[in-house]
Design an enzyme around this catalytic site. Structure first.
Site, PDB file in Angstrom:
ATOM      1  N   ASP A  48       0.838  -1.201   0.000  1.00  0.00           N
ATOM      2  CA  ASP A  48       0.000   0.000   0.000  1.00  0.00           C
ATOM      3  C   ASP A  48       0.872   1.250   0.000  1.00  0.00           C
ATOM      4  OD1 ASP A  48      -2.871   1.169   0.663  1.00  0.00           O
ATOM      5  OD2 ASP A  48      -1.409   2.282   1.858  1.00  0.00           O
ATOM      6  N   TYR A  53       3.180   9.671  -0.397  1.00  0.00           N
ATOM      7  CA  TYR A  53       4.290   9.062   0.373  1.00  0.00           C
ATOM      8  C   TYR A  53       5.647   9.261  -0.316  1.00  0.00           C
ATOM      9  CZ  TYR A  53       0.320   6.463   2.419  1.00  0.00           C
ATOM     10  OH  TYR A  53      -0.878   6.100   2.981  1.00  0.00           O
ATOM     11  N   LYS A  78      -2.720   6.060  -4.430  1.00  0.00           N
ATOM     12  CA  LYS A  78      -3.845   6.977  -4.153  1.00  0.00           C
ATOM     13  C   LYS A  78      -3.583   8.341  -4.767  1.00  0.00           C
ATOM     14  CE  LYS A  78      -3.718   4.715   0.388  1.00  0.00           C
ATOM     15  NZ  LYS A  78      -2.317   4.569   0.813  1.00  0.00           N
ATOM     16  N   HIS A 111      -7.668   9.638  -1.927  1.00  0.00           N
ATOM     17  CA  HIS A 111      -6.998   9.574  -0.622  1.00  0.00           C
ATOM     18  C   HIS A 111      -7.842  10.168   0.524  1.00  0.00           C
ATOM     19  CE1 HIS A 111      -2.609   9.199   0.960  1.00  0.00           C
ATOM     20  NE2 HIS A 111      -3.461   8.972   1.927  1.00  0.00           N
TER      21      HIS A 111
HETATM   22  N1  LIG Z   1      -5.309   6.303   3.652  1.00  0.00           N
HETATM   23  C1  LIG Z   1      -4.752   7.032   4.579  1.00  0.00           C
HETATM   24  O1  LIG Z   1      -5.103   8.197   4.783  1.00  0.00           O
HETATM   25  C2  LIG Z   1      -3.659   6.451   5.405  1.00  0.00           C
HETATM   26  C3  LIG Z   1      -3.217   7.124   6.540  1.00  0.00           C
HETATM   27  C4  LIG Z   1      -2.190   6.543   7.285  1.00  0.00           C
HETATM   28  C5  LIG Z   1      -1.658   5.316   6.898  1.00  0.00           C
HETATM   29  N2  LIG Z   1      -2.097   4.694   5.769  1.00  0.00           N
HETATM   30  C6  LIG Z   1      -1.526   3.382   5.325  1.00  0.00           C
HETATM   31  O2  LIG Z   1      -1.609   2.467   6.408  1.00  0.00           O
HETATM   32  C7  LIG Z   1      -0.314   1.949   6.687  1.00  0.00           C
HETATM   33  C8  LIG Z   1      -0.169   1.602   8.145  1.00  0.00           C
HETATM   34  O3  LIG Z   1      -0.404   2.700   8.994  1.00  0.00           O
HETATM   35  P1  LIG Z   1       0.745   3.485   9.789  1.00  0.00           P
HETATM   36  O4  LIG Z   1       2.017   3.350   9.053  1.00  0.00           O
HETATM   37  O5  LIG Z   1       0.240   4.858  10.043  1.00  0.00           O
HETATM   38  O6  LIG Z   1       0.803   2.792  11.203  1.00  0.00           O
HETATM   39  P2  LIG Z   1       0.832   1.291  11.826  1.00  0.00           P
HETATM   40  O7  LIG Z   1       0.973   0.286  10.760  1.00  0.00           O
HETATM   41  O8  LIG Z   1      -0.314   1.218  12.764  1.00  0.00           O
HETATM   42  O9  LIG Z   1       2.146   1.355  12.729  1.00  0.00           O
HETATM   43  C9  LIG Z   1       3.429   1.465  12.195  1.00  0.00           C
HETATM   44  C10 LIG Z   1       4.400   1.624  13.363  1.00  0.00           C
HETATM   45  O10 LIG Z   1       4.349   0.472  14.196  1.00  0.00           O
HETATM   46  C11 LIG Z   1       5.636  -0.144  14.284  1.00  0.00           C
HETATM   47  N3  LIG Z   1       5.415  -1.597  14.228  1.00  0.00           N
HETATM   48  C12 LIG Z   1       5.066  -2.331  13.144  1.00  0.00           C
HETATM   49  N4  LIG Z   1       4.925  -3.617  13.464  1.00  0.00           N
HETATM   50  C13 LIG Z   1       5.192  -3.724  14.776  1.00  0.00           C
HETATM   51  C14 LIG Z   1       5.213  -4.821  15.684  1.00  0.00           C
HETATM   52  N5  LIG Z   1       4.945  -6.062  15.313  1.00  0.00           N
HETATM   53  N6  LIG Z   1       5.556  -4.565  16.995  1.00  0.00           N
HETATM   54  C15 LIG Z   1       5.836  -3.294  17.384  1.00  0.00           C
HETATM   55  N7  LIG Z   1       5.828  -2.233  16.581  1.00  0.00           N
HETATM   56  C16 LIG Z   1       5.500  -2.433  15.279  1.00  0.00           C
HETATM   57  C17 LIG Z   1       6.430   0.382  13.103  1.00  0.00           C
HETATM   58  O11 LIG Z   1       7.803   0.477  13.427  1.00  0.00           O
HETATM   59  P3  LIG Z   1       9.043   0.097  12.438  1.00  0.00           P
HETATM   60  O12 LIG Z   1       8.664   0.516  11.042  1.00  0.00           O
HETATM   61  O13 LIG Z   1      10.140   0.915  12.991  1.00  0.00           O
HETATM   62  O14 LIG Z   1       9.262  -1.371  12.576  1.00  0.00           O
HETATM   63  C18 LIG Z   1       5.838   1.777  12.932  1.00  0.00           C
HETATM   64  O15 LIG Z   1       6.431   2.699  13.809  1.00  0.00           O
HETATM   65  C19 LIG Z   1       0.607   3.106   6.223  1.00  0.00           C
HETATM   66  O16 LIG Z   1       1.948   2.720   6.123  1.00  0.00           O
HETATM   67  C20 LIG Z   1      -0.060   3.478   4.932  1.00  0.00           C
HETATM   68  O17 LIG Z   1       0.264   2.546   3.919  1.00  0.00           O
HETATM   69  C21 LIG Z   1      -3.096   5.236   5.021  1.00  0.00           C
END
Ligand SMILES: NC(=O)c1ccc[n+]([C@@H]2O[C@H](COP(=O)([O-])OP(=O)(O)OC[C@H]3O[C@@H](n4cnc5c(N)ncnc54)[C@H](OP(=O)(O)O)[C@@H]3O)[C@@H](O)[C@H]2O)c1
Length: 276
Positions: A48, A53, A78, A111
């Site tokens: 994704d 990004y 997106k 988005h």
């Molecule tokens: N459509 C939208 O508006 C929107 C908005 C936000 C996000 N997104 C998408 O959703 C994806 C995920 O959301 P997000 O990146 O905001 O947050 P997330 O996936 O909830 O959390 C990512 C964070 O958690 C850590 N992490 C990952 N796996 C872990 C585990 N098993 N144990 C402990 N910590 C862990 C990662 O650290 P490390 O990387 O340092 O390991 C990173 O700091 C994004 O990357 C993006 O593709 C979309």
């Protein structure tokens, strides 16, 4: 839902793997290439990204380097808010396609629901779909009323709605609405960005029972709600850990206990009140 490559079937018959790698805030270049390559080696078949990004080139490059046929990997990107509108969306899509180095995209999303623009933007997505450049189209950060507005006069129903979704924001009414309309819900920030939730006692206790981590329990809870999930990590052990969720099943009581952690609390912007 027995295997990492199992997927949801979207309303047009396209299969979308339940688990994908999120790459928000992953740097273009080596960092994103390494993360995507690691995920593909572990068995992920879904990535994704977004124009916003600024790492689409690295995502495309990592996919080509993997040697895995393009048609076995599901890629989402997106259209960003400043590109919304009919012609500007078509142009933005072309830029994303070129950066990724692909000739089609699996899923293209609006988005954010930019007021006064998202319907025109969605019309451009319908055109891209009809012209065969995208296998599925959808929206992101749409509340029920935004979806109702699009459904009122779209030609092609959105296939996916990607929203903030985690145990502090369980989005029950939106999830129900999407299920009724065959719109696949997808969770962003499923781990609440790795903060407080990973020490939450209910999750820690359930995790101990299955010899899993709280992160794995949350991702399993997503799957059992039939929500596609895209945790982000650049850490190889965590990329692997997050995919290792297909060998246990939460009980109804455990699902209810996790649902009860809901506080309707967001960590990201409110889709009804944002200014970007
Ligand atoms: N459509 C939208 O508006 C929107 C908005 C936000 C996000 N997104 C998408 O959703 C994806 C995920 O959301 P997000 O990146 O905001 O947050 P997330 O996936 O909830 O959390 C990512 C964070 O958690 C850590 N992490 C990952 N796996 C872990 C585990 N098993 N144990 C402990 N910590 C862990 C990662 O650290 P490390 O990387 O340092 O390991 C990173 O700091 C994004 O990357 C993006 O593709 C979309």
């Amino acid at each position: 839902m027995k295997h990492l490559q199992d997927g949801a079937t979207l309303h047009n018959g396209v299969r979308m793997p339940w688990l994908g790698l999120g790459v928000y805030k992953v740097e273009e270049g080596d960092e994103v290439r390494r993360a995507v390559r690691t995920a593909l080696e572990v068995g992920y078949r879904h990535v994704d990204t977004a124009a916003f990004y600024q790492n689409e080139e690295g995502v495309g490059q990592a996919i080509r380097e993997s040697g895995i046929p393009r048609d076995q990997i599901f890629v989402t990107t997106k259209v960003w808010n400043s590109d919304q509108g009919y012609e500007s969306t078509l142009k933005a899509f072309d830029t994303s396609l070129k950066k990724l180095g692909f000739d089609y995209i699996d899923l293209y999303l609006v988005h954010w629901p930019v007021k006064g623009k998202y319907k025109e933007t969605y019309k451009a997505l319908e055109k891209l779909y009809k012209d065969g450049f995208v296998r599925a189209i959808g929206v992101s950060n749409f509340q029920t009323h935004h979806l109702e507005d699009v459904l009122a006069d779209c030609e092609i129903k959105p296939m996916v709605n990607q929203v903030e979704f985690h145990p502090r924001l369980t989005q029950k009414p939106l999830l129900e609405f999407c299920k009724q309309h065959h719109i696949q819900l997808e969770a962003w920030s499923p781990l609440m960005r790795g903060g407080e939730l990973l020490n939450e006692p209910t999750l820690v206790n359930i995790a101990k029972k299955y010899d899993k981590t709280p992160a794995q329990v949350i991702l399993r809870w997503d799957l059992q709600h039939e929500v596609v999930t895209i945790p982000k990590s650049v850490t190889p052990e965590r990329i692997a850990q997050n995919a290792n969720i297909f060998d246990f099943t939460l009980t109804k009581e455990e699902m209810d206990a996790i649902d009860a952690l809901n506080e309707n609390r967001r960590i990201g912007p409110d889709p009804d009140n944002f200014d970007f």
